[in-house]
Scaffold this motif. Sequence first.
Motif: not given
Length: 298
Positions: A207-212
């Motif tokens: 999720i963090g990678a998608c948000v970044v």
Amino acid sequence: MLLAFVGLGWLCSRRLAIDPRPIATLLIYIVAPLTFFRGLTLGGPTPGYLLLTLGLFATASLIAIAVGRLARPVFPAQEAAVLAFSAGTGNTGYFGLPIAMVLLPPEGVTQYLFCLLGITLYEFTVGFYLSARGQFSVRQSLVKILRLPLIYAFLAALLVSGLGLTVPAAVMDGLDVFPSTYTLLGMMIIGMTLGRVSIREFDMRFIGACVVVRYGLWPLLAGVAVLALQATLGISAELALALLLVGVVPMAANVVVVAMELAIRPEKGAIAVLLTTLAAPLLIPLYLAGLLGLTGLR
């Protein structure tokens, strides 16, 4: 209202046990092609508009390929495929188009639509291929792309416009129902997928990678692109705002649709899409205010 559609899809999954996979297939093979055929024939493609489509298509494809290569050593193959697909796209249709219709004059909305078309063509060509490569061979992936009718709908619309043909009014009236259907089913399918999600699917690293990528890389690229175009071509304020809006929308609902069609971890994609969509009403005004100030449009 869009979030209400997500909630309605969740209820359908939990209470009615509706399987979202046939709906994903319906969206990809029927609803999306007819929606964009209608939009293209009404919009009247011009060389300038098609250049916007080509530019967004190329940008989305390059971002997805780059993110895919970076993700492969870090994530499992299927998750890397979903991340690569999501990196090149955003919710420019279901979420961004209503905002564009509020903020932009008719000319700006038309320009935004052709930007949206570039993103959509990426989703169903390069993006679909990158996603399919998460579990299919090169040949199988290419065969799946050639079966997608949106490519042929795009070519048919260009042919109709290029030859100056007129689509019968009765046909266009019949196609009026598809844009609303596209939005409704596209958002509901997120809720239907979330209705099947367990807590173990909540992956903060993914999720963090998608948000970044969505809320870090895309706004930065949109701002830089507008500044560069202002310095070289002197683009209009309407086109600049349309490009900035493409850069600040949340993750695309089609991440879930394509992942479900290819059976590549749609649950993880659905969680990331929902979280970025929930954050969008708070983040979009902040991002637009900052980018408009940076580009001198405010």
